[in-house]
Design an enzyme around this catalytic site. Structure first.
Site, PDB file in Angstrom:
ATOM      1  N   GLU A  81      -9.823  47.592   1.585  1.00 11.06           N
ATOM      2  CA  GLU A  81     -10.028  48.813   2.371  1.00 11.06           C
ATOM      3  C   GLU A  81      -8.683  49.417   2.761  1.00 11.06           C
ATOM      4  OE1 GLU A  81     -11.214  45.808   2.994  1.00 11.06           O
ATOM      5  OE2 GLU A  81     -13.387  45.914   2.893  1.00 11.06           O
ATOM      6  N   TRP A 208     -13.135  24.667 -35.432  1.00  9.83           N
ATOM      7  CA  TRP A 208     -13.711  25.278 -34.230  1.00  9.83           C
ATOM      8  C   TRP A 208     -15.071  25.822 -34.616  1.00  9.83           C
ATOM      9  CZ3 TRP A 208     -11.670  24.096 -29.819  1.00  9.83           C
ATOM     10  CH2 TRP A 208     -10.305  23.811 -29.727  1.00  9.83           C
ATOM     11  N   GLY A 329     -23.350  17.429 -24.462  1.00  6.82           N
ATOM     12  CA  GLY A 329     -24.749  17.477 -24.093  1.00  6.82           C
ATOM     13  C   GLY A 329     -25.182  16.406 -23.124  1.00  6.82           C
ATOM     14  N   LEU A 331     -23.558  14.960 -20.515  1.00  8.68           N
ATOM     15  CA  LEU A 331     -23.267  15.326 -19.119  1.00  8.68           C
ATOM     16  C   LEU A 331     -23.953  16.638 -18.753  1.00  8.68           C
ATOM     17  CD1 LEU A 331     -21.864  14.746 -16.492  1.00  8.68           C
ATOM     18  CD2 LEU A 331     -19.770  15.744 -17.405  1.00  8.68           C
TER      19      LEU A 331
HETATM   20  N1  LIG Z   1     -18.895  22.982 -28.765  1.00  9.52           N
HETATM   21  C1  LIG Z   1     -18.669  22.843 -27.500  1.00  9.52           C
HETATM   22  O1  LIG Z   1     -18.690  23.779 -26.723  1.00  9.52           O
HETATM   23  C2  LIG Z   1     -18.408  21.461 -26.972  1.00  9.52           C
HETATM   24  C3  LIG Z   1     -18.479  20.401 -27.811  1.00  9.52           C
HETATM   25  N2  LIG Z   1     -18.280  19.138 -27.352  1.00  9.52           N
HETATM   26  C4  LIG Z   1     -18.468  18.031 -28.289  1.00  9.52           C
HETATM   27  O2  LIG Z   1     -19.548  17.224 -27.804  1.00  9.52           O
HETATM   28  C5  LIG Z   1     -19.252  15.852 -28.103  1.00  9.52           C
HETATM   29  C6  LIG Z   1     -19.285  15.071 -26.762  1.00  9.52           C
HETATM   30  O3  LIG Z   1     -20.590  15.219 -26.215  1.00  9.52           O
HETATM   31  P1  LIG Z   1     -21.136  14.051 -25.247  1.00  9.52           P
HETATM   32  O4  LIG Z   1     -21.018  12.752 -25.932  1.00  9.52           O
HETATM   33  O5  LIG Z   1     -22.452  14.484 -24.793  1.00  9.52           O
HETATM   34  O6  LIG Z   1     -20.017  14.018 -24.129  1.00  9.52           O
HETATM   35  P2  LIG Z   1     -19.955  14.498 -22.635  1.00  9.52           P
HETATM   36  O7  LIG Z   1     -18.827  15.461 -22.451  1.00  9.52           O
HETATM   37  O8  LIG Z   1     -21.290  14.940 -22.135  1.00  9.52           O
HETATM   38  O9  LIG Z   1     -19.555  13.165 -21.895  1.00  9.52           O
HETATM   39  C7  LIG Z   1     -20.554  12.138 -21.636  1.00  9.52           C
HETATM   40  C8  LIG Z   1     -19.841  11.154 -20.777  1.00  9.52           C
HETATM   41  O10 LIG Z   1     -19.720  11.722 -19.481  1.00  9.52           O
HETATM   42  C9  LIG Z   1     -19.571  10.662 -18.542  1.00  9.52           C
HETATM   43  N3  LIG Z   1     -20.478  10.800 -17.426  1.00  9.52           N
HETATM   44  C10 LIG Z   1     -20.139  10.620 -16.130  1.00  9.52           C
HETATM   45  N4  LIG Z   1     -21.160  10.821 -15.323  1.00  9.52           N
HETATM   46  C11 LIG Z   1     -22.198  11.121 -16.088  1.00  9.52           C
HETATM   47  C12 LIG Z   1     -23.544  11.399 -15.789  1.00  9.52           C
HETATM   48  N5  LIG Z   1     -24.015  11.421 -14.531  1.00  9.52           N
HETATM   49  N6  LIG Z   1     -24.337  11.703 -16.791  1.00  9.52           N
HETATM   50  C13 LIG Z   1     -23.861  11.702 -18.052  1.00  9.52           C
HETATM   51  N7  LIG Z   1     -22.569  11.423 -18.406  1.00  9.52           N
HETATM   52  C14 LIG Z   1     -21.766  11.117 -17.421  1.00  9.52           C
HETATM   53  C15 LIG Z   1     -19.802   9.373 -19.300  1.00  9.52           C
HETATM   54  O11 LIG Z   1     -18.492   9.019 -19.671  1.00  9.52           O
HETATM   55  P3  LIG Z   1     -18.072   7.513 -19.903  1.00  9.52           P
HETATM   56  O12 LIG Z   1     -18.739   7.127 -21.157  1.00  9.52           O
HETATM   57  O13 LIG Z   1     -16.578   7.587 -20.027  1.00  9.52           O
HETATM   58  O14 LIG Z   1     -18.516   6.732 -18.698  1.00  9.52           O
HETATM   59  C16 LIG Z   1     -20.560   9.860 -20.518  1.00  9.52           C
HETATM   60  O15 LIG Z   1     -20.413   8.999 -21.616  1.00  9.52           O
HETATM   61  C17 LIG Z   1     -17.894  15.811 -28.738  1.00  9.52           C
HETATM   62  O16 LIG Z   1     -18.081  15.732 -30.113  1.00  9.52           O
HETATM   63  C18 LIG Z   1     -17.256  17.138 -28.380  1.00  9.52           C
HETATM   64  O17 LIG Z   1     -16.413  17.618 -29.391  1.00  9.52           O
HETATM   65  C19 LIG Z   1     -18.020  18.873 -26.030  1.00  9.52           C
HETATM   66  C20 LIG Z   1     -17.922  19.941 -25.152  1.00  9.52           C
HETATM   67  C21 LIG Z   1     -18.130  21.312 -25.551  1.00  9.52           C
HETATM   68  N1  LIG Z   2     -15.367  23.332 -30.039  1.00  9.38           N
HETATM   69  C1  LIG Z   2     -15.345  24.425 -29.225  1.00  9.38           C
HETATM   70  C2  LIG Z   2     -15.181  24.278 -27.829  1.00  9.38           C
HETATM   71  N2  LIG Z   2     -15.009  23.041 -27.306  1.00  9.38           N
HETATM   72  C3  LIG Z   2     -14.650  22.843 -25.909  1.00  9.38           C
HETATM   73  O1  LIG Z   2     -13.309  23.244 -25.681  1.00  9.38           O
HETATM   74  C4  LIG Z   2     -12.510  22.099 -25.405  1.00  9.38           C
HETATM   75  C5  LIG Z   2     -11.157  22.238 -26.056  1.00  9.38           C
HETATM   76  O2  LIG Z   2     -10.417  23.091 -25.217  1.00  9.38           O
HETATM   77  P1  LIG Z   2      -8.829  23.284 -25.462  1.00  9.38           P
HETATM   78  O3  LIG Z   2      -8.300  21.896 -25.630  1.00  9.38           O
HETATM   79  O4  LIG Z   2      -8.314  23.947 -24.216  1.00  9.38           O
HETATM   80  O5  LIG Z   2      -8.691  24.129 -26.667  1.00  9.38           O
HETATM   81  C6  LIG Z   2     -13.315  20.944 -25.945  1.00  9.38           C
HETATM   82  O6  LIG Z   2     -13.012  19.749 -25.316  1.00  9.38           O
HETATM   83  C7  LIG Z   2     -14.722  21.368 -25.609  1.00  9.38           C
HETATM   84  O7  LIG Z   2     -14.928  21.201 -24.206  1.00  9.38           O
HETATM   85  N3  LIG Z   2     -15.187  25.367 -27.030  1.00  9.38           N
HETATM   86  C8  LIG Z   2     -15.324  26.621 -27.569  1.00  9.38           C
HETATM   87  O8  LIG Z   2     -15.336  27.601 -26.839  1.00  9.38           O
HETATM   88  N4  LIG Z   2     -15.482  26.776 -28.908  1.00  9.38           N
HETATM   89  C9  LIG Z   2     -15.504  25.723 -29.755  1.00  9.38           C
HETATM   90  O9  LIG Z   2     -15.650  25.922 -30.960  1.00  9.38           O
END
Ligand SMILES: NC(=O)C1=CN([C@@H]2O[C@H](COP(=O)(O)OP(=O)(O)OC[C@H]3O[C@@H](n4cnc5c(N)ncnc54)[C@H](OP(=O)(O)O)[C@@H]3O)[C@@H](O)[C@H]2O)C=CC1
Ligand SMILES: Nc1c(N[C@@H]2O[C@H](COP(=O)(O)O)[C@@H](O)[C@H]2O)[nH]c(=O)[nH]c1=O
Length: 595
Positions: A81, A208, A329, A331
């Site tokens: 403002e 990516w 997926g 978490l």
């Molecule tokens: N395309 C995209 O946008 C993204 C892709 N990815 C991909 O997804 C894959 C990983 O997915 P994902 O295995 O599901 O991994 P997450 O990132 O979901 O991690 C799961 C881990 O989170 C931890 N955790 C802590 N608290 C909790 C809770 N309450 N519930 C569930 N998990 C908990 C545990 O870690 P711990 O085992 O250490 O105890 C668990 O194993 C990779 O291949 C990555 O490249 C990941 C993010 C984004």
């Molecule tokens: N593969 C993928 C993503 N993945 C997410 O981005 C993180 C990597 O971030 P950085 O290390 O900062 O580049 C990776 O751990 C996951 O959480 N994100 C996206 O927008 N597009 C993509 O295709």
């Protein structure tokens, strides 16, 4: 509508003067456009500074020209403002200021309000009231007390075009609104997904999926968040940096949720030279590794129950407003099940990767039928390069409609009432605990007949008297009959039925000034009722400090409505009477003590 009425001797002829305020204006389209502009301005600091209350201000001259604009850069910097007033200069006088949100002057700081007052602003249009209860309504009351006309969208005037503008004000401060209404920060789940629904190849490889353009949008998203959160598995798979890559402005804290603390010795996230990293883990997990992380400058926070809600409540206490979940997926499913995710942002890439075991964006939610699916609301679609950005809300932004009807007027009538601290006493049917406050309660009253002589007439209830007054003084035998029929009706319900149906079917029998006098008529009847029955008066006094609301869901004039959208005039009049009685008793107490 501003209403002022004086207390007259006889209710039958007393007039209330209505000073029609801004409701006559039909500048809705202009108001909507400038409010939307203020909301856009409020966004300007996103990504540059840590999320904070976002304020934008547009000052327009009486001819509708923009004279000055401003937005709050960061907490503690010059209010929007004040910046807009500086930009508009002498054009402020007599002009209108559009604010996406009620000024957030706090802790005795009145910079924003005084800037508008001293600049000679004549009218202020506010998108939404301040979401934080301790601030809510105070700047609006202050502006009005300085003689400035203040309109609040959705409270003073309704229209579709304004509703859309109001929505943009809710959106631009979604994190703050959530802070006011819940104990967790505003959380956005973001992922990139191939057309066949995978977030990585079955090997876990994911670089990516989305395009460079999409990832630039992700950097912006990170920049407007207080923190980015991933699960342990994503750290192991991707070794991410999770930085905003914009070279300047706000960089979000990086959070890793891991129960096992089974993380690598070397990781990009352990480089905290530019951006902090916080690990949240199960209490007692891998103590030696915790020490290693601490030696790298990585903060470790232990939880007895490591679940998304506990973690979010913790970061809420640390003052975080907005969190970006970039986890996998597993978490993501846990976060959605804990209902800490408010918004979903999905980049869908026109790619196919296949893979029976390739991970998907959301793990197990325990749903077995499609009808259980969570539907997003307010979904938007946007093409970003080759990708489709689909975003929507899993939880609506709380709408902030006053929890009591006519909260400003309530505070004016009874300053001892704080709309958000005081209890609210709802009454409606005569059998409710405070049912005696209802006009239908069986408490006969003696009311003056009006005219020269001092005759009085008995009415079986306030309702009988109120309904009859609609037709009093009308030179039509049918009107006289109606008054008599109502007066002799066997119950207040019957009296109300006759009065309401006659008003609908034979409006020509209704006195011309009825809309002007009906509040006064009601006031006098209530004053008579509560003065006649001491136990009713003490019941009314016993509610001191509480807000009184007639909880009629359909009578939006005398009642409060279903969500507080009613004007609650019956509640207001009872609180006014209560204030007067309290005033009388404090004056008489003073007199007796000084005697
Ligand atoms: N395309 C995209 O946008 C993204 C892709 N990815 C991909 O997804 C894959 C990983 O997915 P994902 O295995 O599901 O991994 P997450 O990132 O979901 O991690 C799961 C881990 O989170 C931890 N955790 C802590 N608290 C909790 C809770 N309450 N519930 C569930 N998990 C908990 C545990 O870690 P711990 O085992 O250490 O105890 C668990 O194993 C990779 O291949 C990555 O490249 C990941 C993010 C984004
Ligand atoms: N593969 C993928 C993503 N993945 C997410 O981005 C993180 C990597 O971030 P950085 O290390 O900062 O580049 C990776 O751990 C996951 O959480 N994100 C996206 O927008 N597009 C993509 O295709």
């Amino acid at each position: 509508m501003a209403l002022s009425f004086r207390i007259c001797s006889s209710p039958l002829i007393c007039r209330a003067t209505l000073s029609n305020g801004e409701n006559g204006r039909n500048h809705h389209a202009n108001d909507a456009a400038f409010i939307r502009r203020a909301a856009d301005l409020a966004e300007m600091s996103a990504g540059l500074t840590s999320p904070h209350p976002n304020f934008g201000c547009v000052i327009t001259t009486s001819s509708g020209k923009v004279a000055g604009e401003g937005y709050l850069y960061a907490q503690g910097t010059k209010p929007a403002e004040a910046l807009a007033v500086e930009a508009a200069g002498e054009f402020c006088r007599g002009s209108t200021a559009y604010l996406n949100m009620e000024p957030g002057d706090c802790h005795g700081d009145h910079t924003a309000v005084s800037a508008l007052v001293q600049a000679g602003i004549e009218r202020v249009v506010v998108g939404i009231r301040h979401p934080l209860q301790h601030l809510r309504g105070s700047a609006i009351r202050e502006l009005r007390s300085q003689g400035i006309e203040v309109n609040v969208l959705g409270e003073d005037f309704e229209s579709k075009v304004l509703e859309d503008a109001r929505k943009s004000c809710l959106l631009v401060n979604a994190p703050l609104i959530h802070r006011a209404c819940s104990r967790v920060p505003f959380s956005v789940l973001k992922y990139a997904m191939t057309l066949d629904g995978k977030i990585a190849a079955s090997s876990g490889h994911a670089a990516w999926i989305s395009s460079k353009l999409s990832r630039t949008r992700v950097f912006e998203l990170r920049g407007r968040s207080d923190a980015v959160i991933v699960g342990g598995n994503t750290v192991r798979q991707d070794d991410p940096r999770l930085t905003a890559r914009h070279g300047q402005g706000h960089t979000p804290t990086r959070i890793v949720m891991t129960q096992s603390l089974d993380l690598p010795e070397k990781a990009n996230l352990w480089d905290v030279s530019e951006v902090p990293t916080i690990i949240v883990t199960q209490r007692g997990a891998r103590k030696s590794y915790q020490k290693f992380l601490a030696s790298k400058g990585v903060e470790v926070v232990e939880f007895d129950m490591l679940n998304p809600r506990e973690v979010m409540e913790y970061f809420h206490l640390r003052g975080y407003l907005s969190i970006l979940w970039e986890c996998g997926g597993t978490l993501a499913a846990s976060a959605i099940s804990s209902s800490v995710i408010h918004k979903v942002v999905a980049f869908v890439a026109p790619k196919i990767i296949g893979g029976r075991n390739a991970p998907s964006p959301v793990g197990d939610l325990g749903m077995v039928e499609m009808t259980q699916a969570l539907n997003l609301i307010d979904v938007s679609y946007e093409q970003v390069g080759p990708d489709m950005l689909v975003s929507g809300f899993l939880q609506p932004i709380p709408d902030l409609i006053p929890i009591i009807p006519s909260e400003d007027a309530t505070v004016e009538i009874d300053p001892s009432v704080n709309p958000f601290e005081s209890s609210i006493i709802f009454f409606y049917k005569t059998w409710d605990p405070y049912g005696s406050f209802s006009n239908f309660s069986p408490h006969p009253i003696q009311m003056p007949c009006g005219g020269e002589n001092d005759d009085y007439m008995t009415w079986s209830s306030v309702e009988h008297y109120y309904q009859a007054n609609k037709f009093v003084g009308v030179e039509n035998p049918m009107a006289h009959d109606c008054v008599e029929k109502i007066r002799t009706a066997r119950s207040p319900e019957e009296a109300a039925l006759i009065g309401r149906s006659t008003l609908r079917q034979k409006p020509e029998l209704v006195r011309n000034d009825w809309e002007d006098v009906k509040i006064e008529v009601m006031y006098m009847a209530l004053k008579c009722k509560f003065s006649t029955y001491p136990h009713l008066k003490s019941m009314l006094l016993s509610t001191a400090g509480s807000v009184l609301v007639e909880s009629s869901p359909h009578d939006l004039f005398w009642g409060g409505g279903r969500e507080g959208e009613g004007l609650n005039y019956l509640g207001r009049l009872l609180m006014q009477l209560r204030s007067e009685y309290l005033e009388e008793s404090s004056v008489s107490a003073e007199n007796t003590s000084s005697a």
